[in-house]
Each structure stands twice: as C-alpha cells, then as structure tokens.
Write a protein that holds these residues in place. Structure first.
Motif, PDB file in Angstrom:
ATOM      1  N   PHE A  76      30.790  46.690  38.182  1.00  0.00           N
ATOM      2  CA  PHE A  76      29.343  46.591  37.954  1.00  0.00           C
ATOM      3  C   PHE A  76      29.110  46.459  36.454  1.00  0.00           C
ATOM      4  N   ILE A  77      28.412  45.373  36.053  1.00  0.00           N
ATOM      5  CA  ILE A  77      28.190  45.070  34.630  1.00  0.00           C
ATOM      6  C   ILE A  77      26.694  44.957  34.360  1.00  0.00           C
ATOM      7  N   PRO A  78      26.076  45.953  33.704  1.00  0.00           N
ATOM      8  CA  PRO A  78      24.673  45.823  33.306  1.00  0.00           C
ATOM      9  C   PRO A  78      24.573  45.229  31.893  1.00  0.00           C
ATOM     10  N   PHE A  79      23.503  44.475  31.648  1.00  0.00           N
ATOM     11  CA  PHE A  79      23.302  43.846  30.343  1.00  0.00           C
ATOM     12  C   PHE A  79      22.150  44.512  29.596  1.00  0.00           C
ATOM     13  N   GLN A  80      22.187  44.393  28.261  1.00  0.00           N
ATOM     14  CA  GLN A  80      21.124  44.943  27.425  1.00  0.00           C
ATOM     15  C   GLN A  80      19.873  44.077  27.463  1.00  0.00           C
ATOM     16  N   SER A  81      20.015  42.850  27.940  1.00  0.00           N
ATOM     17  CA  SER A  81      18.882  41.929  28.028  1.00  0.00           C
ATOM     18  C   SER A  81      19.081  41.040  29.243  1.00  0.00           C
ATOM     19  N   SER A  82      18.064  40.270  29.551  1.00  0.00           N
ATOM     20  CA  SER A  82      18.199  39.276  30.608  1.00  0.00           C
ATOM     21  C   SER A  82      18.938  38.088  30.006  1.00  0.00           C
ATOM     22  N   VAL A  83      20.113  37.773  30.555  1.00  0.00           N
ATOM     23  CA  VAL A  83      20.962  36.736  29.972  1.00  0.00           C
ATOM     24  C   VAL A  83      21.079  35.542  30.908  1.00  0.00           C
ATOM     25  N   LYS A  84      21.498  34.431  30.331  1.00  0.00           N
ATOM     26  CA  LYS A  84      21.836  33.241  31.109  1.00  0.00           C
ATOM     27  C   LYS A  84      23.355  33.098  31.068  1.00  0.00           C
ATOM     28  N   LEU A  85      23.980  33.171  32.219  1.00  0.00           N
ATOM     29  CA  LEU A  85      25.436  33.082  32.286  1.00  0.00           C
ATOM     30  C   LEU A  85      25.868  31.666  32.635  1.00  0.00           C
ATOM     31  N   HIS A  86      26.777  31.139  31.837  1.00  0.00           N
ATOM     32  CA  HIS A  86      27.280  29.782  32.034  1.00  0.00           C
ATOM     33  C   HIS A  86      28.730  29.772  32.519  1.00  0.00           C
ATOM     34  N   THR A  87      29.544  30.671  31.954  1.00  0.00           N
ATOM     35  CA  THR A  87      30.975  30.674  32.227  1.00  0.00           C
ATOM     36  C   THR A  87      31.491  32.101  32.268  1.00  0.00           C
ATOM     37  N   LEU A  88      32.409  32.350  33.161  1.00  0.00           N
ATOM     38  CA  LEU A  88      33.114  33.621  33.254  1.00  0.00           C
ATOM     39  C   LEU A  88      34.578  33.360  32.902  1.00  0.00           C
ATOM     40  N   GLN A  89      35.106  34.122  31.953  1.00  0.00           N
ATOM     41  CA  GLN A  89      36.518  34.004  31.590  1.00  0.00           C
ATOM     42  C   GLN A  89      37.227  35.308  31.938  1.00  0.00           C
ATOM     43  N   ILE A  90      38.254  35.208  32.762  1.00  0.00           N
ATOM     44  CA  ILE A  90      39.000  36.376  33.202  1.00  0.00           C
ATOM     45  C   ILE A  90      40.452  36.223  32.774  1.00  0.00           C
ATOM     46  N   THR A  91      40.978  37.247  32.110  1.00  0.00           N
ATOM     47  CA  THR A  91      42.377  37.244  31.700  1.00  0.00           C
ATOM     48  C   THR A  91      43.136  38.252  32.548  1.00  0.00           C
ATOM     49  N   SER A  92      44.251  37.819  33.109  1.00  0.00           N
ATOM     50  CA  SER A  92      45.086  38.685  33.949  1.00  0.00           C
ATOM     51  C   SER A  92      46.549  38.382  33.630  1.00  0.00           C
ATOM     52  N   LEU A  93      47.288  39.419  33.239  1.00  0.00           N
ATOM     53  CA  LEU A  93      48.657  39.242  32.747  1.00  0.00           C
ATOM     54  C   LEU A  93      49.639  40.171  33.454  1.00  0.00           C
ATOM     55  N   PRO A  94      49.841  39.974  34.762  1.00  0.00           N
ATOM     56  CA  PRO A  94      50.854  40.787  35.448  1.00  0.00           C
ATOM     57  C   PRO A  94      52.218  40.567  34.805  1.00  0.00           C
ATOM     58  N   GLU A  95      53.002  41.637  34.744  1.00  0.00           N
ATOM     59  CA  GLU A  95      54.312  41.536  34.097  1.00  0.00           C
ATOM     60  C   GLU A  95      55.295  40.784  34.980  1.00  0.00           C
ATOM     61  N   ASP A  96      56.186  40.047  34.332  1.00  0.00           N
ATOM     62  CA  ASP A  96      57.219  39.307  35.056  1.00  0.00           C
ATOM     63  C   ASP A  96      58.035  40.258  35.920  1.00  0.00           C
ATOM     64  N   GLY A  97      58.295  39.822  37.127  1.00  0.00           N
ATOM     65  CA  GLY A  97      59.112  40.633  38.021  1.00  0.00           C
ATOM     66  C   GLY A  97      58.345  41.709  38.762  1.00  0.00           C
ATOM     67  N   GLN A  98      57.051  41.833  38.466  1.00  0.00           N
ATOM     68  CA  GLN A  98      56.220  42.844  39.134  1.00  0.00           C
ATOM     69  C   GLN A  98      55.590  42.196  40.370  1.00  0.00           C
ATOM     70  N   GLN A  99      56.327  42.162  41.455  1.00  0.00           N
ATOM     71  CA  GLN A  99      55.925  41.414  42.644  1.00  0.00           C
ATOM     72  C   GLN A  99      54.709  42.015  43.349  1.00  0.00           C
ATOM     73  N   ASP A 100      54.476  43.311  43.152  1.00  0.00           N
ATOM     74  CA  ASP A 100      53.405  43.981  43.892  1.00  0.00           C
ATOM     75  C   ASP A 100      52.059  43.926  43.183  1.00  0.00           C
ATOM     76  N   VAL A 101      51.996  43.306  41.990  1.00  0.00           N
ATOM     77  CA  VAL A 101      50.739  43.185  41.242  1.00  0.00           C
ATOM     78  C   VAL A 101      50.465  41.710  40.982  1.00  0.00           C
ATOM     79  N   SER A 102      49.233  41.268  41.264  1.00  0.00           N
ATOM     80  CA  SER A 102      48.917  39.848  41.121  1.00  0.00           C
ATOM     81  C   SER A 102      47.636  39.637  40.323  1.00  0.00           C
ATOM     82  N   ARG A 103      47.363  38.373  40.076  1.00  0.00           N
ATOM     83  CA  ARG A 103      46.072  37.966  39.521  1.00  0.00           C
ATOM     84  C   ARG A 103      45.058  37.860  40.666  1.00  0.00           C
ATOM     85  N   PRO A 104      43.767  37.942  40.344  1.00  0.00           N
ATOM     86  CA  PRO A 104      42.758  37.718  41.387  1.00  0.00           C
ATOM     87  C   PRO A 104      42.857  36.304  41.951  1.00  0.00           C
TER      88      PRO A 104
END
Length: 200
Positions: A76-104
């Motif tokens: 849940f992400i509240p904003f300080q103002s009413s914003v216009k959203l154009h793009t969402l950038q998500i970074t996900s860096l599961p470690e190599d060999g970690q088979q039980d953890v994935s990116r969304p």
C-alpha cells in the motif's frame, strides 16, 4: 529529459517529459503484507541508492523485501499529493542459484483506496491495471519498466501493488526497489478533505 541527483540510482531510463516522483510517497504510512521479517522494511523499496546486490555483487539482508508464507505481496503506497502516474519501475534481484525465490510475474494495481486490501479482497477485485511480466521485460539492472494506462492514473492519491505470483512456481518473490514515474500534483493539506477539481 529528467535529471536525477548524483546520489540517486535509476534502474531504467525515465521517459522523456516525466520525473521520478518516488519522493511523493508517504513512506511512513506504507504497508506491506506477507513480508519475510528477516528481510528489510518497506521503506528500503524507495531508497535512492543503488541496490547492494548490484553495487557489491552481494545482497545486504536488509536491502530488499521478500515474501514470507508464499509468493504474494501486497504493498500500500499513499502519496503526499494527487499524482499522475505514467510508469512503474520495479527492480528484483534474486540471487543466482536461489531456486525458491523469483521475480514477480503477475502484478495487479489498484488506485485511490483509503487503506490496504487483504489478499482475499485483492483476488476478488478487478484491478485498475493487470501486468504480466516475461523474462525479456527485465533489463541488465534487474529492472522492469512498466508503462501504465496513463488516462487511468491521472488523479492517484494511493496505489496498491499486488504481486499476484512470482515466476516458475517459486516459493517467494523479491523486490529490491520501486520507482514511480509521472507528474507530482499540489501537496494536500493534512486534516482537510482534498477538493476534487481540475488540477491538470
């Protein structure tokens, strides 16, 4: 073209004409459900610094968030103002060999809800936008650059990011950074109802 300050890291290019408005997030009022208590707090998602997994080649245990019981997260992400959203950038860096953890893989977005949803409610509610990510959507920095249906995100006061599930049937999903790209609005006064008008 938006210019980031020297101490800010960007996992992907910011679309021309828009800004990183992640500083509009009220981080103290963010809420993350189903987070592994051994990982970092929700505030780390909006850290301007480069993720430790990229900077040092190894993750600090408190520099990312990861799901706990299964491969779902509700942010849940509240904003300080009413914003216009154009793009969402998500970074996900599961470690190599970690088979039980994935990116969304599948993410549902909901806007302008006064509080976080629970998982049952999120499952039963039509999202403002549903996103399915493929391996090719992630760049060398581990970041997916997600274009939003801009017309639907013109007056956004809260955003719920529901990671519906990760990829490859993994037990958990991981998020390192979340960047919100768009246009900031007039900061709302605390304690007063926001007047809905044409603040385009």
């Amino acid at each position: 073209m938006s210019v980031l300050s020297d101490d800010s890291w960007a996992g992907a290019e910011i679309p021309r004409g828009y800004d990183d408005i992640s500083d509009q997030v009220e981080t103290r009022n963010c809420e993350l459900l189903n987070a592994d208590e051994n990982a970092g707090s929700v505030q780390v998602l909006f850290d301007k610094a480069e993720p430790s997994a990229l900077k040092y080649g190894k993750s600090s245990s408190k520099d990312f968030v990861q799901s706990g019981a299964d491969d779902q997260l509700l942010l849940f992400i509240p904003f300080q103002s009413s914003v216009k959203l154009h793009t969402l950038q998500i970074t996900s860096l599961p470690e190599d060999g970690q088979q039980d953890v994935s990116r969304p893989e599948v993410i549902h977005l909901y806007i302008n809800r006064p509080r976080n949803m629970d998982f049952g409610e999120a499952e039963d509610t039509d999202p403002t936008q549903a996103i399915t990510l493929s391996p090719g959507d992630w760049n060398a920095e581990g970041t997916a650059n997600i274009s939003l249906r801009f017309v639907k995100f013109q007056k956004t006061t809260t955003l719920i990011l529901f990671v519906h599930h990760g990829s490859d049937g993994a037990d958990a999903v991981r998020l390192d950074r979340v960047r919100l790209i768009g246009e900031a609005g007039t900061r709302r006064e605390m304690g007063k109802l926001q007047k809905v008008g044409d603040d385009e």
